[in-house]
Motif scaffolding. Structure first.
Motif, PDB file in Angstrom:
ATOM      1  N   ILE A  29     -23.639 -29.577 -24.539  1.00  0.00           N
ATOM      2  CA  ILE A  29     -24.221 -29.486 -23.194  1.00  0.00           C
ATOM      3  C   ILE A  29     -23.223 -29.956 -22.144  1.00  0.00           C
ATOM      4  O   ILE A  29     -23.076 -29.332 -21.087  1.00  0.00           O
ATOM      5  CB  ILE A  29     -25.526 -30.303 -23.116  1.00  0.00           C
ATOM      6  N   ARG A  30     -22.513 -31.046 -22.434  1.00  0.00           N
ATOM      7  CA  ARG A  30     -21.509 -31.540 -21.492  1.00  0.00           C
ATOM      8  C   ARG A  30     -20.377 -30.525 -21.313  1.00  0.00           C
ATOM      9  O   ARG A  30     -19.945 -30.252 -20.191  1.00  0.00           O
ATOM     10  CB  ARG A  30     -20.945 -32.892 -21.969  1.00  0.00           C
ATOM     11  N   ALA A  31     -19.909 -29.985 -22.427  1.00  0.00           N
ATOM     12  CA  ALA A  31     -18.831 -28.994 -22.361  1.00  0.00           C
ATOM     13  C   ALA A  31     -19.291 -27.741 -21.635  1.00  0.00           C
ATOM     14  O   ALA A  31     -18.550 -27.156 -20.834  1.00  0.00           O
ATOM     15  CB  ALA A  31     -18.354 -28.643 -23.769  1.00  0.00           C
ATOM     16  N   GLY A  32     -20.523 -27.330 -21.905  1.00  0.00           N
ATOM     17  CA  GLY A  32     -21.070 -26.159 -21.237  1.00  0.00           C
ATOM     18  C   GLY A  32     -21.211 -26.361 -19.744  1.00  0.00           C
ATOM     19  O   GLY A  32     -20.915 -25.460 -18.950  1.00  0.00           O
ATOM     20  N   SER A  33     -21.639 -27.538 -19.344  1.00  0.00           N
ATOM     21  CA  SER A  33     -21.802 -27.844 -17.921  1.00  0.00           C
ATOM     22  C   SER A  33     -20.467 -27.803 -17.181  1.00  0.00           C
ATOM     23  O   SER A  33     -20.391 -27.301 -16.053  1.00  0.00           O
ATOM     24  CB  SER A  33     -22.445 -29.230 -17.749  1.00  0.00           C
ATOM     25  N   LEU A  34     -19.428 -28.294 -17.816  1.00  0.00           N
ATOM     26  CA  LEU A  34     -18.095 -28.262 -17.210  1.00  0.00           C
ATOM     27  C   LEU A  34     -17.595 -26.831 -17.054  1.00  0.00           C
ATOM     28  O   LEU A  34     -17.001 -26.474 -16.022  1.00  0.00           O
ATOM     29  CB  LEU A  34     -17.112 -29.074 -18.058  1.00  0.00           C
ATOM     30  N   GLU A  35     -17.817 -26.002 -18.077  1.00  0.00           N
ATOM     31  CA  GLU A  35     -17.392 -24.604 -18.014  1.00  0.00           C
ATOM     32  C   GLU A  35     -18.193 -23.842 -16.952  1.00  0.00           C
ATOM     33  O   GLU A  35     -17.635 -23.011 -16.218  1.00  0.00           O
ATOM     34  CB  GLU A  35     -17.560 -23.944 -19.384  1.00  0.00           C
ATOM     35  N   THR A  61     -29.547 -24.593 -25.695  1.00  0.00           N
ATOM     36  CA  THR A  61     -28.983 -25.426 -26.758  1.00  0.00           C
ATOM     37  C   THR A  61     -30.090 -26.129 -27.531  1.00  0.00           C
ATOM     38  O   THR A  61     -30.101 -26.151 -28.765  1.00  0.00           O
ATOM     39  CB  THR A  61     -28.013 -26.462 -26.171  1.00  0.00           C
ATOM     40  N   LYS A  62     -31.025 -26.710 -26.807  1.00  0.00           N
ATOM     41  CA  LYS A  62     -32.138 -27.422 -27.443  1.00  0.00           C
ATOM     42  C   LYS A  62     -33.017 -26.476 -28.256  1.00  0.00           C
ATOM     43  O   LYS A  62     -33.520 -26.839 -29.316  1.00  0.00           O
ATOM     44  CB  LYS A  62     -32.987 -28.108 -26.375  1.00  0.00           C
ATOM     45  N   ASP A  63     -33.192 -25.239 -27.757  1.00  0.00           N
ATOM     46  CA  ASP A  63     -34.066 -24.272 -28.427  1.00  0.00           C
ATOM     47  C   ASP A  63     -33.368 -23.509 -29.551  1.00  0.00           C
ATOM     48  O   ASP A  63     -33.998 -22.718 -30.243  1.00  0.00           O
ATOM     49  CB  ASP A  63     -34.615 -23.257 -27.414  1.00  0.00           C
ATOM     50  N   GLY A  64     -32.066 -23.710 -29.686  1.00  0.00           N
ATOM     51  CA  GLY A  64     -31.327 -23.025 -30.741  1.00  0.00           C
ATOM     52  C   GLY A  64     -30.862 -21.632 -30.375  1.00  0.00           C
ATOM     53  O   GLY A  64     -30.328 -20.909 -31.218  1.00  0.00           O
ATOM     54  N   VAL A  65     -31.048 -21.230 -29.104  1.00  0.00           N
ATOM     55  CA  VAL A  65     -30.606 -19.909 -28.661  1.00  0.00           C
ATOM     56  C   VAL A  65     -29.080 -19.843 -28.646  1.00  0.00           C
ATOM     57  O   VAL A  65     -28.487 -18.769 -28.770  1.00  0.00           O
ATOM     58  CB  VAL A  65     -31.173 -19.588 -27.257  1.00  0.00           C
ATOM     59  N   LEU A  66     -28.439 -20.990 -28.510  1.00  0.00           N
ATOM     60  CA  LEU A  66     -26.983 -21.078 -28.462  1.00  0.00           C
ATOM     61  C   LEU A  66     -26.338 -20.822 -29.812  1.00  0.00           C
ATOM     62  O   LEU A  66     -25.166 -20.472 -29.894  1.00  0.00           O
ATOM     63  CB  LEU A  66     -26.576 -22.470 -27.951  1.00  0.00           C
ATOM     64  N   TYR A  67     -27.126 -20.955 -30.878  1.00  0.00           N
ATOM     65  CA  TYR A  67     -26.569 -20.879 -32.236  1.00  0.00           C
ATOM     66  C   TYR A  67     -25.832 -19.557 -32.460  1.00  0.00           C
ATOM     67  O   TYR A  67     -26.365 -18.479 -32.212  1.00  0.00           O
ATOM     68  CB  TYR A  67     -27.685 -21.024 -33.271  1.00  0.00           C
ATOM     69  N   GLY A  68     -24.590 -19.668 -32.921  1.00  0.00           N
ATOM     70  CA  GLY A  68     -23.808 -18.480 -33.245  1.00  0.00           C
ATOM     71  C   GLY A  68     -22.885 -18.015 -32.133  1.00  0.00           C
ATOM     72  O   GLY A  68     -22.009 -17.190 -32.375  1.00  0.00           O
ATOM     73  N   TRP A  69     -23.082 -18.529 -30.922  1.00  0.00           N
ATOM     74  CA  TRP A  69     -22.227 -18.137 -29.797  1.00  0.00           C
ATOM     75  C   TRP A  69     -21.355 -19.312 -29.374  1.00  0.00           C
ATOM     76  O   TRP A  69     -21.778 -20.469 -29.452  1.00  0.00           O
ATOM     77  CB  TRP A  69     -23.068 -17.694 -28.600  1.00  0.00           C
ATOM     78  N   SER A  70     -20.163 -19.016 -28.901  1.00  0.00           N
ATOM     79  CA  SER A  70     -19.275 -20.081 -28.451  1.00  0.00           C
ATOM     80  C   SER A  70     -19.789 -20.655 -27.134  1.00  0.00           C
ATOM     81  O   SER A  70     -20.557 -20.012 -26.402  1.00  0.00           O
ATOM     82  CB  SER A  70     -17.852 -19.552 -28.248  1.00  0.00           C
ATOM     83  N   ILE A  71     -19.356 -21.869 -26.833  1.00  0.00           N
ATOM     84  CA  ILE A  71     -19.756 -22.534 -25.589  1.00  0.00           C
ATOM     85  C   ILE A  71     -19.309 -21.717 -24.388  1.00  0.00           C
ATOM     86  O   ILE A  71     -20.053 -21.548 -23.409  1.00  0.00           O
ATOM     87  CB  ILE A  71     -19.155 -23.952 -25.535  1.00  0.00           C
ATOM     88  N   GLU A  72     -18.107 -21.159 -24.447  1.00  0.00           N
ATOM     89  CA  GLU A  72     -17.570 -20.391 -23.320  1.00  0.00           C
ATOM     90  C   GLU A  72     -18.396 -19.135 -23.053  1.00  0.00           C
ATOM     91  O   GLU A  72     -18.691 -18.803 -21.902  1.00  0.00           O
ATOM     92  CB  GLU A  72     -16.115 -20.014 -23.589  1.00  0.00           C
ATOM     93  N   ARG A  73     -18.766 -18.441 -24.108  1.00  0.00           N
ATOM     94  CA  ARG A  73     -19.555 -17.212 -23.944  1.00  0.00           C
ATOM     95  C   ARG A  73     -20.951 -17.528 -23.424  1.00  0.00           C
ATOM     96  O   ARG A  73     -21.484 -16.826 -22.571  1.00  0.00           O
ATOM     97  CB  ARG A  73     -19.638 -16.462 -25.273  1.00  0.00           C
ATOM     98  N   ILE A 106     -19.756 -11.216 -23.886  1.00  0.00           N
ATOM     99  CA  ILE A 106     -20.745 -11.916 -23.063  1.00  0.00           C
ATOM    100  C   ILE A 106     -22.119 -11.267 -23.184  1.00  0.00           C
ATOM    101  O   ILE A 106     -23.144 -11.931 -23.026  1.00  0.00           O
ATOM    102  CB  ILE A 106     -20.293 -11.935 -21.580  1.00  0.00           C
ATOM    103  N   ARG A 107     -22.144  -9.966 -23.461  1.00  0.00           N
ATOM    104  CA  ARG A 107     -23.417  -9.246 -23.482  1.00  0.00           C
ATOM    105  C   ARG A 107     -24.385  -9.787 -24.531  1.00  0.00           C
ATOM    106  O   ARG A 107     -25.593  -9.828 -24.320  1.00  0.00           O
ATOM    107  CB  ARG A 107     -23.188  -7.751 -23.734  1.00  0.00           C
ATOM    108  N   GLY A 108     -23.865 -10.190 -25.693  1.00  0.00           N
ATOM    109  CA  GLY A 108     -24.728 -10.690 -26.758  1.00  0.00           C
ATOM    110  C   GLY A 108     -25.532 -11.911 -26.334  1.00  0.00           C
ATOM    111  O   GLY A 108     -26.765 -11.900 -26.377  1.00  0.00           O
ATOM    112  N   PRO A 109     -24.862 -12.999 -25.928  1.00  0.00           N
ATOM    113  CA  PRO A 109     -25.616 -14.186 -25.508  1.00  0.00           C
ATOM    114  C   PRO A 109     -26.464 -13.936 -24.269  1.00  0.00           C
ATOM    115  O   PRO A 109     -27.536 -14.527 -24.119  1.00  0.00           O
ATOM    116  CB  PRO A 109     -24.521 -15.230 -25.235  1.00  0.00           C
ATOM    117  N   LEU A 110     -25.995 -13.055 -23.364  1.00  0.00           N
ATOM    118  CA  LEU A 110     -26.794 -12.743 -22.170  1.00  0.00           C
ATOM    119  C   LEU A 110     -28.094 -12.055 -22.573  1.00  0.00           C
ATOM    120  O   LEU A 110     -29.163 -12.371 -22.036  1.00  0.00           O
ATOM    121  CB  LEU A 110     -25.992 -11.859 -21.217  1.00  0.00           C
TER     122      LEU A 110
END
Length: 220
Positions: A29-35, A61-73, A106-110
């Motif tokens: 979350i911290r890394a994501g906020s900075l990006e 992140t908390k819901d697990g939607v982030l799983y499998g995608w990089s922080i940057e994406r 980017i399309r996948g995580p979006l």
């Protein structure tokens, strides 16, 4: 080791694992906020977009939607999602220019964000992109008109085949599908290059548009 000591040891292990998981999420979350802050600043977007994007990132992140995608994406996707929620036009290509990511990555995580949290606000309609992309591939007026009619028919038959998706991908698929209908037109790679999308995206959307409009026999 006694049974009581074993239970104590088991509890300690569980607490340690939970702490590690929580710590990992906090770091993400911290890394994501900075990006997100960096992307927002580079694009000159309002601060409320950054706040919403950071909230989306944390929730995902908390819901697990982030799983499998990089922080940057995921950060890039959250910025686009937040801009759409604020009804601020933000072409994906602009985000690509200030990140190391491609439109395809980017399309996948979006899409995951849109599906999970029903983010629809501010998504441009495909017809807004059709003339430009058609011009970039030097298509005929007849091909353009066929693509326009195809989009209209598909939207009536199955709205989700056109609305709520990446409009550039939908238009790219419509142009190739129009070529299949007419028996001429550019190939998938030419369209993908002009629209700056993946060939896979062109293929996926053209097949879907032909399917919902009852032209499955034209799919190759």
């Amino acid at each position: 080791m006694s049974a009581e000591r074993q239970r104590q040891f088991s509890r300690m292990q569980k607490h340690h694992q939970r702490a590690q998981t929580a710590s990992s999420a906090d770091k993400s979350i911290r890394a994501g906020s900075l990006e997100i802050e960096r992307i927002r600043s580079a694009l000159g977007l309002p601060e409320n977009v950054e706040e919403t994007a950071a909230m989306l990132f944390k929730r995902a992140t908390k819901d697990g939607v982030l799983y499998g995608w990089s922080i940057e994406r995921m950060a890039a996707a959250c910025v686009i999602g937040a801009a759409r929620m604020a009804e601020i036009p933000l072409p994906m290509v602009k985000v690509v220019e200030v990140t190391q990511e491609s439109k395809c990555s980017i399309r996948g995580p979006l899409q995951d964000l849109q599906d999970e949290y029903n983010i629809q606000g501010g998504v441009p309609e495909p017809r807004e992109y059709l003339p430009r992309i058609a011009s970039d591939i030097d298509s005929s007026n007849n091909l353009l008109e066929t693509a326009r009619e195809l989009l209209s028919t598909a939207a009536d038959a199955e709205p989700t085949s056109v609305h709520g998706k990446d409009p550039v991908c939908v238009v790219s698929g419509a142009l190739y599908a129009a070529g299949r209908i007419r028996g001429d037109g550019p190939d998938q790679r030419e369209i993908a290059s002009a629209a700056q999308v993946c060939v896979k995206s062109v293929r996926t959307h053209y097949k879907n548009l032909l399917r919902v409009t009852g032209r499955e026999h034209l799919i190759d």
